[in-house]
Design a protein around this motif. Structure first.
Motif, PDB file in Angstrom:
ATOM      1  N   GLU A 191       0.798  -1.167   0.065  1.00  0.00           N
ATOM      2  CA  GLU A 191       0.144  -0.245   0.034  1.00  0.00           C
ATOM      3  C   GLU A 191       0.890   1.464  -0.013  1.00  0.00           C
ATOM      4  N   ILE A 192       1.933   1.276   0.772  1.00  0.00           N
ATOM      5  CA  ILE A 192       2.856   2.441   0.789  1.00  0.00           C
ATOM      6  C   ILE A 192       3.594   2.560  -0.444  1.00  0.00           C
ATOM      7  N   ALA A 193       4.025   1.459  -1.270  1.00  0.00           N
ATOM      8  CA  ALA A 193       4.477   1.252  -2.467  1.00  0.00           C
ATOM      9  C   ALA A 193       3.701   2.191  -3.419  1.00  0.00           C
ATOM     10  N   ARG A 194       2.372   1.740  -3.357  1.00  0.00           N
ATOM     11  CA  ARG A 194       1.385   2.084  -4.393  1.00  0.00           C
ATOM     12  C   ARG A 194       1.115   3.531  -4.221  1.00  0.00           C
ATOM     13  N   LYS A 195       1.041   4.042  -3.209  1.00  0.00           N
ATOM     14  CA  LYS A 195       0.964   5.455  -2.944  1.00  0.00           C
ATOM     15  C   LYS A 195       2.260   6.345  -3.180  1.00  0.00           C
ATOM     16  N   SER A 196       3.352   5.541  -3.222  1.00  0.00           N
ATOM     17  CA  SER A 196       4.738   6.261  -3.756  1.00  0.00           C
ATOM     18  C   SER A 196       4.526   6.342  -5.321  1.00  0.00           C
ATOM     19  N   VAL A 197       4.027   5.244  -5.896  1.00  0.00           N
ATOM     20  CA  VAL A 197       4.158   5.297  -7.223  1.00  0.00           C
ATOM     21  C   VAL A 197       2.971   6.122  -8.007  1.00  0.00           C
ATOM     22  N   THR A 198       1.838   6.257  -7.091  1.00  0.00           N
ATOM     23  CA  THR A 198       1.010   7.593  -7.572  1.00  0.00           C
ATOM     24  C   THR A 198       1.399   8.790  -7.341  1.00  0.00           C
ATOM     25  N   ALA A 199       2.228   9.079  -6.325  1.00  0.00           N
ATOM     26  CA  ALA A 199       3.058  10.408  -6.146  1.00  0.00           C
ATOM     27  C   ALA A 199       3.877  10.607  -7.052  1.00  0.00           C
ATOM     28  N   SER A 200       4.798   9.708  -7.491  1.00  0.00           N
ATOM     29  CA  SER A 200       5.932   9.689  -8.204  1.00  0.00           C
ATOM     30  C   SER A 200       5.562   9.998  -9.865  1.00  0.00           C
TER      31      SER A 200
END
Length: 464
Positions: A400-409
């Protein structure tokens, strides 16, 4: 012909179970089935289980009679027994008796001396069979101990199989993660190609210098270097996985799953630790160790108890007794004796009692130690299962944390591209955004693969 047909059907069944024909790509399940069938360490473990079967057969033979046979033949260069008898003194002593018995003529013709030669050659043979009746329970307990060793070997094979399947899953998901990273690099290459084209346009228009273009090209070379490293890593992992599966590495490839973007939540796999612990082979092995120590106590007791056996022996002696000569005459004598003898033995190890009681006490202490180890294993395995569950939930949270990072990046890269296109953002900031985009996607791929590994690990530890 029938054997060939049976072998053909078996081969087809194996290929069907693997889910692939030769030279095709293998799924995770097919790789695991291939490893269970071909892995050499598992093959050796199964050979050891067959050795345990032979140990059971060996222990069972102790119920049978012990039979031994011996044969001896001999021949001497000369008679083994030679003597000269003084018949004069014999005649003086027993003469009157022989005369009264009517052997006077024999006495009159008797020479003063007689040469005796005996035992020049012969043969002796015997065969003996002894049947144990009572051996203090050592035979019975020895057979039980051999059967327990077979059960222990089987449990160890189950553990080895699960470990091999876990290793296959680890390598498989590493391959999937690296392939996903290659897909990410494809997307990065597209971004950099678009940036490169945009930069060239700006240079042609005289808006910027060529430094920005060189910076983009350096970034492209960096991505190309990373791609080379990923491809090398993929090839190495493929070779290692092929060896683990016992497959031909020249024709071995792996099929990635259609998608791992939406894994099932950890709650799907949850098993209460107090229940799951009884599915663990380690706990069963600890219990078998207690049984083994209990049998060893009985074995020590049996060593200090009487043993009873009955049997029979057949004897034969054939000996050439040689010649008794009187001057130049004489007679030849041969002895042939055969007999059958019944036997019964009772053996009481009296002197062993002195140290035997201490050996029994030591065996009892070993049994108590094994019971403590079983209880300790029960508690530690529960902790291990809880730890594996925590790792599983943590890995799911990392997704979940990595998905948010992908969305933000991804959004950050879009904004930076627009600002660079508008001429309000330096090239360095845009390339930093590309780096963050690459890292975020790589972290997501790693998190997804790690979660799948944690699922395999948790399922192995709860016995599902």
């Amino acid at each position: 012909m029938k054997k060939l047909f049976t072998a053909f059907i078996a081969t087809c069944s194996v290929l069907s179970a693997f889910g692939a024909e030769p030279n095709d790509s293998y799924t995770l399940e097919a790789c695991q089935q291939l490893a269970l069938h071909n892995n050499r360490s598992l093959q050796n473990a199964r050979l050891e289980e067959r050795m345990a079967d032979e140990d059971i057969s060996i222990a069972f033979t102790n119920y049978f009679p012990s039979v031994s046979a011996n044969a001896t033949g001999f021949i001497g260069a000369a008679d083994l027994m030679r003597a000269t008898m003084d018949l004069t003194s014999i005649g003086q002593t027993y003469g009157p008796m022989l005369m009264q018995a009517g052997f006077g003529e024999l006495l009159m013709g008797m020479p003063p001396q007689m040469d005796v030669a005996m035992i020049k050659k012969g043969a002796m043979a015997n065969i003996m069979a002894m049947q144990p009746i009572f051996a203090g329970g050592q035979i019975v307990n020895g057979n039980r101990l051999a059967a327990l060793q077979k059960e222990v070997r089987h449990l160890q094979i189950r553990m080895d199989e699960k470990n091999v399947m876990q290793n296959v899953a680890d390598y498989y998901w590493q391959i999937v993660a690296l392939r996903s990273n290659l897909t990410t690099l494809d997307a990065v290459d597209e971004q950099l190609a678009a940036i490169h084209a945009l930069t060239e346009n700006y240079i042609n228009a005289g808006i910027i210098t060529r430094n920005d273009l060189l910076t983009v090209e350096l970034k492209q070379q960096e991505v190309a270097s990373t791609r080379l490293q990923l491809n090398n890593g993929l090839e190495l992992l493929r070779l290692v996985l092929a060896q683990l599966c016992g497959a031909d590495s020249n024709n071995f490839t792996v099929t990635s799953p259609a998608s791992i973007e939406a894994p099932q939540a950890p709650a799907t796999y949850f098993v209460p630790p107090t229940e799951a612990v009884y599915n663990r082979e380690e706990l069963e092995l600890a219990g078998k160790n207690v049984e083994v120590k209990a049998l060893q106590v009985r074995m020590e007791r049996g060593k200090n108890m009487p043993s009873v056996a009955i049997g029979a022996a057949g004897l034969y002696q054939g000996i050439d007794m040689g010649k008794m000569s009187v001057k130049n005459g004489g007679m030849m004598y041969n002895m042939n004796i055969g007999n059958l003898v019944g036997l019964a033995t009772v053996s009481i190890p009296i002197s062993d009692w002195w140290g035997g009681k201490h050996a029994i006490r030591k065996a009892r202490l070993e049994q108590t130690k094994a019971e403590n180890e079983r209880l300790d294993a029960l508690e530690m395995l529960q902790i291990d299962i809880i730890s594996s569950w925590n790792n599983l939930t943590e890995a799911y949270g990392q997704i979940e944390i990595a998905r948010k990072s992908v969305t933000a990046s991804t959004e950050n890269l879009r904004i930076n591209r627009e600002q660079y296109a508008a001429g309000t953002l330096p090239m360095s900031d845009l390339l930093d955004a590309v780096t963050l985009f690459t890292r975020a996607n790589s972290d997501l791929n790693s998190a997804l693969a790690t979660y799948q590994n944690r699922v395999s690990e948790y399922q192995r530890k709860v016995g599902t």
